[in-house]
Design a protein around this motif. Structure first.
Motif, PDB file in Angstrom:
ATOM      1  N   ARG A  39       0.684   3.301  -1.702  1.00 57.76           N
ATOM      2  CA  ARG A  39       0.819   4.378  -0.713  1.00 57.76           C
ATOM      3  C   ARG A  39       2.131   4.143   0.046  1.00 57.76           C
ATOM      4  O   ARG A  39       2.156   3.617   1.158  1.00 57.76           O
ATOM      5  CB  ARG A  39      -0.377   4.412   0.242  1.00 57.76           C
ATOM      6  CG  ARG A  39      -0.337   5.637   1.159  1.00 57.76           C
ATOM      7  CD  ARG A  39      -1.492   5.703   2.120  1.00 57.76           C
ATOM      8  NE  ARG A  39      -2.660   6.336   1.537  1.00 57.76           N
ATOM      9  CZ  ARG A  39      -3.826   6.479   2.172  1.00 57.76           C
ATOM     10  NH1 ARG A  39      -3.979   5.995   3.391  1.00 57.76           N
ATOM     11  NH2 ARG A  39      -4.851   7.073   1.582  1.00 57.76           N
ATOM     12  N   GLU A  91       3.208  11.020  -1.188  1.00 55.68           N
ATOM     13  CA  GLU A  91       2.440   9.975  -0.516  1.00 55.68           C
ATOM     14  C   GLU A  91       2.446   8.647  -1.271  1.00 55.68           C
ATOM     15  O   GLU A  91       2.247   7.586  -0.670  1.00 55.68           O
ATOM     16  CB  GLU A  91       0.990  10.451  -0.331  1.00 55.68           C
ATOM     17  CG  GLU A  91       0.883  11.597   0.651  1.00 55.68           C
ATOM     18  CD  GLU A  91      -0.391  12.402   0.465  1.00 55.68           C
ATOM     19  OE1 GLU A  91      -1.269  12.319   1.340  1.00 55.68           O
ATOM     20  OE2 GLU A  91      -0.511  13.103  -0.552  1.00 55.68           O
ATOM     21  N   TYR A  92       2.667   8.714  -2.574  1.00 58.97           N
ATOM     22  CA  TYR A  92       2.530   7.512  -3.398  1.00 58.97           C
ATOM     23  C   TYR A  92       3.761   7.264  -4.253  1.00 58.97           C
ATOM     24  O   TYR A  92       4.476   8.201  -4.642  1.00 58.97           O
ATOM     25  CB  TYR A  92       1.311   7.641  -4.324  1.00 58.97           C
ATOM     26  CG  TYR A  92       0.015   7.795  -3.570  1.00 58.97           C
ATOM     27  CD1 TYR A  92      -0.659   6.693  -3.063  1.00 58.97           C
ATOM     28  CD2 TYR A  92      -0.517   9.063  -3.325  1.00 58.97           C
ATOM     29  CE1 TYR A  92      -1.843   6.828  -2.342  1.00 58.97           C
ATOM     30  CE2 TYR A  92      -1.691   9.226  -2.606  1.00 58.97           C
ATOM     31  CZ  TYR A  92      -2.341   8.099  -2.106  1.00 58.97           C
ATOM     32  OH  TYR A  92      -3.503   8.236  -1.386  1.00 58.97           O
TER      33      TYR A  92
END
Length: 915
Positions: A39, A91-92
């Motif tokens: 993350r 987000e990742y």
């Protein structure tokens, strides 16, 4: 051996430091697949150093404690029969690799070392910033990337989606190398920790051994903390109810209607968005698209795509518009809301949902073309969102009808919750976006228009789809018949051949049918190819609504042009496939476009050809390479004028002549009995009783040896680019094997020398490039900072040096040999892949259907001395034909080429000898 992953039986472990891992035992697999999700996407970039997460992803490949050299991890994974890659998302960030099944004990520690202990060398840092800048420059003329940046500038500026995700030399140059290194270390130590990383592995390694290996590799990670993801809303009231006008580079006319949703895509038990997109995206008779086409407002419609995250989802309805549609945008919007109202009123009709669930179940049960590495990467990310029990059943949960869930999802489909993008060169613009210089304008949609969408007008022509007539109740397997495991010739006339083979390997109720037409009058001149393209466009458009229900029931078809004519390909479930194929063949023979359809598709072909000229330079060069090497392949730049000038009468005449003298070859492979194949063979014969031609040649140009030819392709792009193509003197097994071996031998060194070390450009690579099975190799570079002469000199210097020092590769030869043999001996992964391989074999007269097996045997038998001899002849320019294609971009031309320059494509094709 199967690389299928059964996620339902996966084990979940949590290491003492908090890292979660999903371990899938695949006992019959030949490969292992690994993915680590972190993350730490671009949402976590510092506000004053945007693009840092992307730079960190690049730097992890630039050396770690135990593999300190740049890209050493890539070479190490390749030595173990796999590949490694990564991407930075919102987000990742995700890192993933594959390797041979038994190599995981060696590769996983190296992967862990890369993630845990990067070196962040300053020399590598400056080079990777250059590479990221080249990547940025490469995308500056990409309409999708420009649209994405405008999306960022028109969302809530307080949301991290608004950040510039890529980075470039300008954003990074605001910080010294020492400061950047410290920021990279800080980002890495904060987010690359056990509680903020999730691992997914699918491997034949037994669970206990795999669990122990994971512990050994990642147990010493710092625990750290799970990164915060409590973001503000992606859109506030200011960013909803707006229209964004955008100027594209390509000649596009599109309207994208976006509904702002919470993360409803994560409802895997009811899948409401799948159901809604299935209905809005319907293309059958009575559908929204069919109505818009009838009005001449739209050409295409796609529903359901859009950016998404753990807490948000854009549901896009994207329309490809006509000029008339562009003038009737509000009416299209009202038609969309009229159709949504029909969906809302039908929410009690559970059979619709159940039918969609049945389609999903069939698609999963008989799934083909699964990409295991992509799935493993998805699941590593899913571990952040779903519980262990939920993750295991994500794919196998078909969905159950829940009216309240559907009503809730549909409640977001309102006029007050939309954003509209209008993409056209004719729209008014007032702003220029950062970085990509795309022009746009934002305005509030008239409140009266939005209010009117709450009670849209009733449009009688719109109706939801009826029950699908192509959806079968049961799909049975036929009994195998002796001798039909390979293609058998059921009919062999001078003008018609029919081949049939049964599937006796995959035990699936599916199959493929190929029907190919060779016709001089559809291939021998630019005019005939132009006529064919317009006719095929009109034919496919005519068939779309009629057979869309078959498509979604797992009966697919394509009708596409090829060098000598065109092909109909059907695939999917066999129980009604011959009926569909017969109906389509009948349409092929009888459909004659009217003048309105002709003019419509003539304009579309012109637009398509014009847009193809705006493709990236390397794409343009490879496209032109095919044109120059394949006798019957035409260049878009030459077709453009011809398409513009062709008349309706000329198109009709070409079609008439094509169907008065042609050759048909058919191949049927799959879950059919021989009696059914014979009946279908006779049907095809009856439908083509006027076939009286012969197969047409797929000749390839014979390039001169020792005297390279040059051809410039003019591109509307600042980057320069080159492709150096080396053509083998024959299509023999030996020449093919030698080309394959040498290309694989030089691929990684070429990339490392010209991209990593010399920093010539973002796009650098090699490829084994056959044309009609005639072997060849290509070396290519696209560069924002070097002239084509510089690129060509660097390429030829590299080749000459490596070929002179080929002895260096003797040590690596056994590994390269083993990997290539493995690729060639790879069994067909799906029924359709096998069908395609057999079809290609028929086209190349490989009636043993085992060319790859023979190639593998030849590679096994190759000595290093043969490779040395081949390299020496190449270095002396006495073996392979040579062709250099280039685009100069903003730089000077390559000088002194007059005598060896191809100026006219048609003249070149008339004079060059052919194989």
């Amino acid at each position: 051996m199967s690389n299928t992953i059964n996620f339902e039986n996966a084990h979940h472990i949590t290491l003492p430091n908090g890292m979660r891992a999903m371990l899938c035992h695949t006992p019959s697999a030949t490969e292992s697949y690994v993915s680590m999700a972190v993350r730490a996407g671009h949402f976590y970039d510092p506000q004053d150093c945007q693009g840092l997460a992307h730079l960190l992803e690049h730097m992890l490949f630039m050396g770690s404690r135990h593999l300190p050299k740049p890209n050493a991890i890539n070479g190490f994974i390749e030595q173990h029969g796999g590949t490694i890659n990564a991407w930075t998302g919102t987000e990742y960030t995700n890192y993933h690799f594959s390797c041979t099944g038994d190599a995981l004990a060696q590769t996983l520690p190296a992967f862990a070392d890369m993630l845990r202990q990067p070196l962040f060398e300053e020399d590598s840092l400056s080079k990777e910033i250059n590479n990221i800048h080249a990547e940025f420059e490469f995308k500056k003329k990409d309409d999708l990337r420009r649209l994405y940046q405008i999306h960022k500038e028109t969302c809530n500026p307080a949301h991290p989606f608004s950040k510039f995700s890529v980075g470039n030399s300008d954003t990074f140059s605001k910080h010294s190398a020492t400061e950047l290194k410290q920021r990279l270390k800080a980002l890495h130590s904060t987010y690359y920790c056990a509680n903020n990383m999730c691992l997914c592995i699918a491997s034949p390694m037994p669970f206990d051994q795999l669990s122990s290996l994971v512990n050994q590799c990642f147990g010493s990670l710092e625990s750290g903390a799970l990164a915060n993801d409590d973001w503000p809303a992606l859109y506030t009231e200011n960013e909803l109810g707006i229209q964004i006008n955008i100027h594209p580079l390509q000649d596009a006319k599109r309207m994208i209607v976006t509904f702002a949703l919470p993360a409803l895509q994560n409802d895997f038990r009811s899948k409401p968005l799948n159901y809604i997109s299935h209905l809005i995206g319907d293309e059958g008779e009575g559908s929204l698209l069919a109505y818009l086409k009838e009005q001449d407002w739209a050409l295409n419609l796609i529903a359901g795509s859009g950016i998404e995250g753990d807490h948000f989802k854009d549901f896009n309805v994207s329309f490809q518009l006509t000029q008339k549609g562009l003038e009737n945008k509000t009416e299209i919007l009202r038609a969309l809301f009229c159709y949504i109202e029909l969906i809302k009123k039908a929410v009690d009709e559970a059979w619709r949902y159940d039918e969609k669930a049945k389609l999903n179940a069939l698609a999963l049960e008989y799934e083909e073309n699964v990409k295991p590495l992509g799935l493993v990467a998805e699941y590593a990310q899913h571990l952040f969102v779903f519980s262990a029990d939920e993750v295991n059943i994500l794919r196998s949960t078909i969905g159950s009808y829940d009216k309240s869930v559907l009503v809730h999802a549909l409640s977001y489909f309102t006029g007050q919750n939309v954003r509209i993008k209008v993409i056209s060169k004719s729209e008014k613009t007032t702003k220029v976006c950062a970085f990509y210089m795309a022009e746009y304008h934002v305005e509030k949609i008239d409140p009266a228009v939005l209010d009117s969408l709450a009670t849209p007008p009733v449009i009688e022509a719109l109706r939801l789809p009826p029950p699908n007539p192509y959806l079968g109740d049961e799909y049975q397997l036929i009994l195998p018949e002796q001798g039909y495991n390979v293609p058998n010739k059921l009919i062999d006339d001078s003008d018609y051949r029919f081949w049939f083979a049964q599937d006796q390997q995959f035990h699936s109720p599916k199959g493929d049918i190929y029907v190919s037409y060779d016709a001089d009058s559809f291939s021998n001149t630019l005019e005939s190819v132009a006529a064919k393209r317009i006719w095929l466009g009109a034919l496919n458009d005519h068939l779309q609504a009629k057979y869309y229900r078959a498509e979604i029931a797992g009966l697919h078809y394509r009708i596409y042009g090829h060098q000598a004519g065109f092909t109909l390909h059907t695939r999917g479930f066999t129980n009604q496939q011959t009926l569909l194929a017969n109906q389509l063949l009948n349409a092929v023979k009888t459909y004659i476009p009217d003048e309105r359809a002709f003019n419509h598709h003539k304009a579309l072909q012109t637009q398509s050809l014009q847009n193809s000229l705006l493709n990236k330079p390397t794409n343009r060069l490879f496209s032109r390479l095919s044109v120059l090497i394949q006798r019957n392949t035409q260049a878009p730049v030459e077709l453009l004028d011809v398409v513009g000038n062709i008349s309706y009468e000329q198109m009709l005449q070409c079609r008439e002549q094509a169907f008065s003298h042609y050759f048909v070859e058919t191949f049927m492979h799959g879950n059919w009995a021989s009696d059914e194949a014979k009946r279908f063979a006779n049907n095809v014969r009856e439908l083509n009783d006027r076939a009286n031609g012969s197969p047409l040649s797929r000749a390839v140009s014979k390039l001169p040896v020792g005297k390279g030819l040059y051809h410039e392709v003019c591109c509307d792009h600042d980057d320069s680019a080159i492709v150096l193509y080396l053509q083998a003197p024959s299509s023999s097994l030996t020449d093919t094997a030698l080309c394959m071996v040498l290309e694989q031998m030089l691929a990684a060194p070429f990339f490392n020398a010209l991209r990593t070390e010399q920093q010539l450009g973002y796009i650098v690579g090699t490829g084994y490039v056959p044309h009609n099975q005639h072997p060849g190799m290509a070396f290519y570079i696209q560069s924002p900072q070097c002239s084509p002469k510089h690129l060509l000199d660097a390429t030829t210097e590299f080749l000459y040096q490596q070929l002179q020092e080929i002895e260096f590769y003797r040590f690596y030869w056994p590994n390269i040999q083993q990997n290539l043999i493995k690729q060639l001996e790879e069994r067909d992964l799906t029924l359709s892949m096998k069908s395609q391989r057999l079809w290609v074999s028929l086209g190349t007269q490989d009636f043993g259907f085992n060319r790859n097996v023979k190639l593998a045997e030849r590679v096994k038998a190759l000595s290093f001395e043969e490779i040395q001899a081949f390299a020496e002849k190449l270095a002396n320019r006495e073996y392979c034909g040579e062709l250099v294609l280039y685009s100069r971009g903003k730089y000077e031309d390559i000088p002194n080429l007059e005598k060896r320059t191809i100026n006219s494509i048609s003249e070149f094709k008339q004079k060059i000898p052919y194989y």
